[in-house]
Design a protein around this motif. Sequence first.
Motif, PDB file in Angstrom:
ATOM      1  N   MET A 169      11.017  -2.346   8.465  1.00 40.32           N
ATOM      2  CA  MET A 169       9.708  -2.443   9.339  1.00 40.32           C
ATOM      3  C   MET A 169       8.020  -3.020   8.573  1.00 40.32           C
ATOM      4  O   MET A 169       7.262  -3.524   8.756  1.00 40.32           O
ATOM      5  CB  MET A 169       9.387  -1.239   9.867  1.00 40.32           C
ATOM      6  CG  MET A 169       8.130  -0.775  10.944  1.00 40.32           C
ATOM      7  SD  MET A 169       7.538   0.569  11.146  1.00 40.32           S
ATOM      8  CE  MET A 169       7.701   1.169   9.609  1.00 40.32           C
ATOM      9  N   THR A 170       8.147  -1.705   7.028  1.00 41.35           N
ATOM     10  CA  THR A 170       7.537  -2.190   7.086  1.00 41.35           C
ATOM     11  C   THR A 170       7.478  -2.982   5.606  1.00 41.35           C
ATOM     12  O   THR A 170       5.965  -4.520   5.198  1.00 41.35           O
ATOM     13  CB  THR A 170       7.090  -1.360   5.339  1.00 41.35           C
ATOM     14  OG1 THR A 170       8.492  -0.329   5.037  1.00 41.35           O
ATOM     15  CG2 THR A 170       7.077   0.675   6.651  1.00 41.35           C
ATOM     16  N   ALA A 171       8.043  -3.490   5.767  1.00 46.64           N
ATOM     17  CA  ALA A 171       8.283  -5.226   4.888  1.00 46.64           C
ATOM     18  C   ALA A 171       8.265  -6.869   5.070  1.00 46.64           C
ATOM     19  O   ALA A 171       7.328  -7.248   5.190  1.00 46.64           O
ATOM     20  CB  ALA A 171      10.199  -5.544   4.143  1.00 46.64           C
ATOM     21  N   LEU A 172       8.112  -6.109   6.453  1.00 43.57           N
ATOM     22  CA  LEU A 172       7.642  -6.949   7.384  1.00 43.57           C
ATOM     23  C   LEU A 172       5.671  -7.486   7.423  1.00 43.57           C
ATOM     24  O   LEU A 172       5.244  -8.420   8.393  1.00 43.57           O
ATOM     25  CB  LEU A 172       8.013  -6.509   8.822  1.00 43.57           C
ATOM     26  CG  LEU A 172       9.421  -7.539   9.073  1.00 43.57           C
ATOM     27  CD1 LEU A 172       9.458  -6.703  10.786  1.00 43.57           C
ATOM     28  CD2 LEU A 172       9.834  -9.368   9.357  1.00 43.57           C
ATOM     29  N   LEU A 173       5.271  -6.294   7.126  1.00 47.13           N
ATOM     30  CA  LEU A 173       3.724  -5.882   7.179  1.00 47.13           C
ATOM     31  C   LEU A 173       3.400  -6.874   5.853  1.00 47.13           C
ATOM     32  O   LEU A 173       2.080  -6.672   5.475  1.00 47.13           O
ATOM     33  CB  LEU A 173       2.971  -4.220   7.262  1.00 47.13           C
ATOM     34  CG  LEU A 173       3.650  -3.839   8.482  1.00 47.13           C
ATOM     35  CD1 LEU A 173       3.380  -2.634   8.266  1.00 47.13           C
ATOM     36  CD2 LEU A 173       2.820  -4.407   9.924  1.00 47.13           C
ATOM     37  N   ASN A 174       4.252  -7.057   5.147  1.00 45.82           N
ATOM     38  CA  ASN A 174       3.788  -7.364   3.348  1.00 45.82           C
ATOM     39  C   ASN A 174       3.969  -9.235   3.366  1.00 45.82           C
ATOM     40  O   ASN A 174       4.968  -9.662   3.864  1.00 45.82           O
ATOM     41  CB  ASN A 174       5.272  -7.381   2.611  1.00 45.82           C
ATOM     42  CG  ASN A 174       4.424  -7.545   0.993  1.00 45.82           C
ATOM     43  OD1 ASN A 174       3.759  -8.292   1.131  1.00 45.82           O
ATOM     44  ND2 ASN A 174       5.281  -6.822  -0.029  1.00 45.82           N
ATOM     45  N   ASP A 175       2.759  -9.798   3.791  1.00 44.20           N
ATOM     46  CA  ASP A 175       2.714 -11.591   3.322  1.00 44.20           C
ATOM     47  C   ASP A 175       3.467 -11.930   2.832  1.00 44.20           C
ATOM     48  O   ASP A 175       4.057 -13.642   2.373  1.00 44.20           O
ATOM     49  CB  ASP A 175       1.196 -11.819   3.448  1.00 44.20           C
ATOM     50  CG  ASP A 175      -0.031 -11.628   4.182  1.00 44.20           C
ATOM     51  OD1 ASP A 175       0.467 -11.193   5.774  1.00 44.20           O
ATOM     52  OD2 ASP A 175      -0.943 -11.675   4.938  1.00 44.20           O
ATOM     53  N   ASN A 176       3.364 -11.480   1.599  1.00 41.67           N
ATOM     54  CA  ASN A 176       4.187 -12.185   0.472  1.00 41.67           C
ATOM     55  C   ASN A 176       5.846 -11.852   0.377  1.00 41.67           C
ATOM     56  O   ASN A 176       6.086 -12.593   0.193  1.00 41.67           O
ATOM     57  CB  ASN A 176       4.116 -10.728  -1.624  1.00 41.67           C
ATOM     58  CG  ASN A 176       2.883 -10.547  -1.962  1.00 41.67           C
ATOM     59  OD1 ASN A 176       2.111 -11.622  -2.195  1.00 41.67           O
ATOM     60  ND2 ASN A 176       1.833  -9.375  -1.710  1.00 41.67           N
ATOM     61  N   ILE A 177       6.314 -10.975   0.871  1.00 45.03           N
ATOM     62  CA  ILE A 177       7.547 -10.712   1.484  1.00 45.03           C
ATOM     63  C   ILE A 177       8.110 -12.265   2.403  1.00 45.03           C
ATOM     64  O   ILE A 177       8.568 -12.730   2.037  1.00 45.03           O
ATOM     65  CB  ILE A 177       8.182  -9.796   1.413  1.00 45.03           C
ATOM     66  CG1 ILE A 177       8.637  -8.699   0.381  1.00 45.03           C
ATOM     67  CG2 ILE A 177       9.522  -9.518   2.575  1.00 45.03           C
ATOM     68  CD1 ILE A 177       8.858  -7.561   1.018  1.00 45.03           C
ATOM     69  N   LEU A 178       7.248 -13.047   2.881  1.00 48.88           N
ATOM     70  CA  LEU A 178       7.373 -13.590   3.906  1.00 48.88           C
ATOM     71  C   LEU A 178       7.011 -15.007   4.051  1.00 48.88           C
ATOM     72  O   LEU A 178       7.448 -15.602   4.221  1.00 48.88           O
ATOM     73  CB  LEU A 178       6.210 -13.244   5.170  1.00 48.88           C
ATOM     74  CG  LEU A 178       6.681 -11.675   6.787  1.00 48.88           C
ATOM     75  CD1 LEU A 178       5.365 -11.910   7.284  1.00 48.88           C
ATOM     76  CD2 LEU A 178       7.789 -11.924   6.384  1.00 48.88           C
ATOM     77  N   LEU A 179       6.342 -15.255   2.664  1.00 49.94           N
ATOM     78  CA  LEU A 179       5.951 -16.103   1.889  1.00 49.94           C
ATOM     79  C   LEU A 179       7.603 -16.392   1.231  1.00 49.94           C
ATOM     80  O   LEU A 179       7.122 -17.899   0.558  1.00 49.94           O
ATOM     81  CB  LEU A 179       4.944 -16.227   1.043  1.00 49.94           C
ATOM     82  CG  LEU A 179       3.697 -16.070   2.407  1.00 49.94           C
ATOM     83  CD1 LEU A 179       2.296 -15.944   0.591  1.00 49.94           C
ATOM     84  CD2 LEU A 179       3.305 -17.491   2.738  1.00 49.94           C
TER      85      LEU A 179
END
Length: 447
Positions: free
Chosen positions: A341-351
């Motif tokens: 859940m918190t990782a989905l808020l991280n733009d760096n991870i989604l990029l």
Amino acid sequence: MSVTHSVNTSWDPDENQLIQRARLLNSSPEVVYDELMAYGSFLSSGHMILNRFDKELEVKLAERNDPLINLGLAYNGVNHEVLRNLYAQAKSGSGDAAYNKALQVAVLSNKAAADMDISFAMLPAISKDEFWRIAKEGDEDELSALLRNPGARGVLKDIFNRNPPLDSLPDERWRQLVMYATSNPGLNYDDSNEHGPDLTAWDIQKGVLNVLRTAPVDSHWVWALHPLLMVLNPSNVSRLPSKDEAIKLIERWRNVKVSKMFGEDKNEDDEGYYTGARMSDEFSCLLAALFGRVFVNNKFENIGSKGHEDLVMRCAWYGSEKMKSEEVQAGIDKDGNVFAMTALLNDNILLDKGCRRILETTLSRPLAAMYKRRCEQMRLRYKWFDTSPVSEDFEEESVTDEISALADAASVKALATELAVLKTSLAAISRSIFWATLILGGLILYK
């Protein structure tokens, strides 16, 4: 004789204005209504800057005083005088009460006329006193129409910052306004560019912090603010100026008890929707992920770390810092859905496609719906961002919460049915008025 041809599905701004006026002024109310819907869609999509609207046409159409045309003008027009007159008509208390309510809601829902940056004191169709009445005692239809209207984005900064006279409202009423405002798409608009910042967006995000800092700390507010945190675009949130302030904000909400709303044991802690952890923990982790990265001395710092013994402090790290694929996997192994859940808020991870691929293999249905929403937010910021799944095993249809989708579909279907019935009824009223006027005129001439 009125024109009854089928209307085009889009507004044609290049049609000669004289021809356009003559055609619409001689068209049936049904045709005019359909074209006004296309007109409003055209204007609210940003084309007003091209000045391809015709305020005089709106005046002439209003002079026809047809119920169906008036409804179309209320929902799509941009002539402030026409809108104020229609709103006054709706509030007059005369005539059909159901139609008057629909007319009022149409004006409040108008996306094309409202300036997205203005505050309630300058809404084009209603006065400051009328806004105050709606804020203080307005019903569900009024609140929903106004506070969920992206064209009235400026109202959000007044609600979240609790600007006067909203500061005199009871806390419970303020909570209701915040809940309605949470569904406004304008919450995440940010038009900052090389020419300057979007000050309205800044004021809204400052207002979000104000709610988190000042709202009563109880379970009712947790349930109200949880959806607000979930829909925020992490790229737009205000950065706190110190670690102490971030920790203070998180600690303010950390120990609130959120008891189960249903079931035999009301003293038992309720579970979070996305993680299965206690709701108070899920809420605290969301706060940490969104506000745990602060801006101090012209640089970013994080209040947490990936190896911190405290889950909430780990979430501050998960929500903003760059991570490698193996770190994402380690976070999933350690903290499961809370990490996801918190990782989905991280733009760096989604990029990072490698990180996304690992995340996609572990998402529950609610988190898959959140993942879709976050990918759409990323696409708005990075035009090249591909929202398609990067994992072959990830089923794209799973990204929608099935229960929510069914509920939304039912609501949309019911609303569409109501609008169709209303349109048919108004068309019948228009025809009755036309024939009554024609007969009356004939009798006058006969005498």
